[in-house]
Design an enzyme around this catalytic site. Structure first.
Site, mmCIF file in Angstrom:
data_model
loop_
_atom_site.group_PDB
_atom_site.id
_atom_site.type_symbol
_atom_site.label_atom_id
_atom_site.label_comp_id
_atom_site.label_asym_id
_atom_site.label_seq_id
_atom_site.Cartn_x
_atom_site.Cartn_y
_atom_site.Cartn_z
ATOM 1 C CG MET A 30 -1.897 -1.189 1.192
ATOM 2 S SD MET A 30 -3.453 -0.890 2.048
ATOM 3 C CE MET A 30 -2.872 -0.447 3.670
ATOM 4 N N GLY A 31 2.180 1.095 -0.248
ATOM 5 C CA GLY A 31 3.042 2.257 -0.434
ATOM 6 C C GLY A 31 3.588 2.855 0.859
ATOM 7 C CE1 TYR A 32 4.759 8.932 3.255
ATOM 8 C CE2 TYR A 32 5.281 7.832 5.316
ATOM 9 C CZ TYR A 32 5.236 8.971 4.543
ATOM 10 O OH TYR A 32 5.703 10.152 5.061
ATOM 11 C CG HIS A 34 8.602 0.813 6.238
ATOM 12 N ND1 HIS A 34 8.913 -0.530 6.222
ATOM 13 C CD2 HIS A 34 7.275 0.874 6.468
ATOM 14 C CE1 HIS A 34 7.825 -1.233 6.460
ATOM 15 N NE2 HIS A 34 6.818 -0.413 6.601
ATOM 16 C CG HIS A 37 7.077 -1.345 2.174
ATOM 17 N ND1 HIS A 37 6.931 -0.287 3.040
ATOM 18 C CD2 HIS A 37 5.857 -1.932 2.085
ATOM 19 C CE1 HIS A 37 5.674 -0.229 3.445
ATOM 20 N NE2 HIS A 37 5.004 -1.212 2.896
ATOM 21 C CD GLN A 61 -6.068 -3.638 2.768
ATOM 22 O OE1 GLN A 61 -5.926 -4.171 1.684
ATOM 23 N NE2 GLN A 61 -5.108 -3.687 3.696
ATOM 24 C CD GLN A 148 7.655 -14.602 9.466
ATOM 25 O OE1 GLN A 148 8.495 -14.154 10.256
ATOM 26 N NE2 GLN A 148 7.639 -15.860 9.095
ATOM 27 C CG ASP A 150 0.725 -6.812 8.159
ATOM 28 O OD1 ASP A 150 -0.024 -6.111 8.837
ATOM 29 O OD2 ASP A 150 1.661 -6.345 7.485
ATOM 30 C CB SER A 186 3.128 2.974 6.175
ATOM 31 O OG SER A 186 3.809 2.138 5.263
#
Ligand code: PAF
Length: 282
Positions: A30-32, A34, A37, A61, A148, A150, A186
């Site tokens: 979903m971007g932003y 760090h 990612h 979501q 992990q 999430d 994020s």
């Protein structure tokens, strides 16, 4: 790196890569970005000939009172990072390109989505599964990489892929952390300096619980009480949303830690809702 906004154009490119005998790794985001990612992208880069990164703040979501509008976004910076990490394609659709106004089809794994984050975010995993399956179908990804942090998300996606015979291999990467142990997210950008200073206590308490489990404590209630006492003393302003000990695959709550066990939590700290987890026994 090619940038795609049209799902069908992305699908056509992925079909062409497959026709040429090239396999595809997918990193849904979903971007932003760090460092977490970047780790997913770097790992995925080594798994297949082609790397597709998706960047889509998936409205399906987010619940009605959640942070869809304020979710941090920086497409220009994210695009530079994805390119520097070797992405061949960055997929950045508009919501309307992913969801028709009369969208009516949902993918759910209710048994695994009822507890943990799903208890306070009832539609969250339905939205995650639906968008992730769309991404799998559009790209035909051979492998997809998730974090992990999430844990519940990757367990649910794994089950969805198994149950629906999705041929995409699911790979999970360990949580990337700040030097003081805070899980990268994020949403950490929502923390004030004072909240940021105490936020590592979320992880510190989980580590103390793991130490206690390793030292022989098997009672889930006592392990949870230890964590809650730690937070009460050292995490001012922290409001636990949940703290559970579950089986790492079935996500069923455990009363006794005498086999594989995951401790997972969400804590509200100011405007942020932070999640973390630790394997007490694997
Ligand atoms: O973990 C995330 O960033 C999202 O839930 C995902 C997997 C990209 C689906 O929107």
């Amino acid at each position: 790196m090619q940038i795609f906004t049209d799902p069908q154009a992305l699908a056509a490119q992925c079909r062409a890569w497959h026709a040429a005998g090239e396999d595809i790794a997918l990193v849904p985001t979903m971007g932003y970005y760090h460092a977490g990612h970047e780790d997913l992208m770097a790992h995925a880069r080594g798994l297949a000939r082609r790397l597709v990164v998706s960047l889509f703040v998936n409205p399906a979501q987010f619940g009605p009172n959640e942070d869809l509008e304020s979710y941090p976004r920086d497409a220009a910076r994210d695009s530079a990072i994805a390119e520097s990490r070797g992405a061949d394609a960055l997929f950045m659709p508009e919501p309307g390109a992913m969801y028709a106004p009369d969208h009516a089809t949902w993918v759910e794994v209710p048994q695994l989505a009822k507890g943990l984050c799903g208890a306070s975010r009832p539609i969250h995993f339905r939205g995650v599964c639906t968008v992730v399956l769309k991404l799998f179908l559009l790209t035909g990804a051979d492998v997809a990489v998730f974090g992990q942090k999430d844990w519940q998300q990757q367990a649910i996606i794994r089950r969805m892929a198994r149950d629906l015979n999705v041929p995409t291999r699911i790979v999970a990467r360990p949580t990337t952390r700040e030097a003081d142990g805070l899980a990268m997210s994020s949403r950490n950008v929502y923390l004030t300096p004072d909240e940021r200073a105490v936020a590592p206590q979320i992880r510190a308490a989980l580590l103390a619980a793991r130490d206690a489990a390793v030292a022989g404590e098997t009672d889930a209630g006592r392990l949870k009480a230890l964590v809650l006492a730690h937070w009460a003393e050292r995490l001012p302003g922290g409001q636990p949303d949940y703290l559970e000990i579950v089986h790492p695959e079935s996500l069923e709550p455990l009363a006794v830690v005498d086999g594989p066990a995951l401790m997972a939590c969400a804590v509200r700290l100011g405007k942020a809702r932070l999640i973390d987890n630790i394997l007490l026994r694997s």
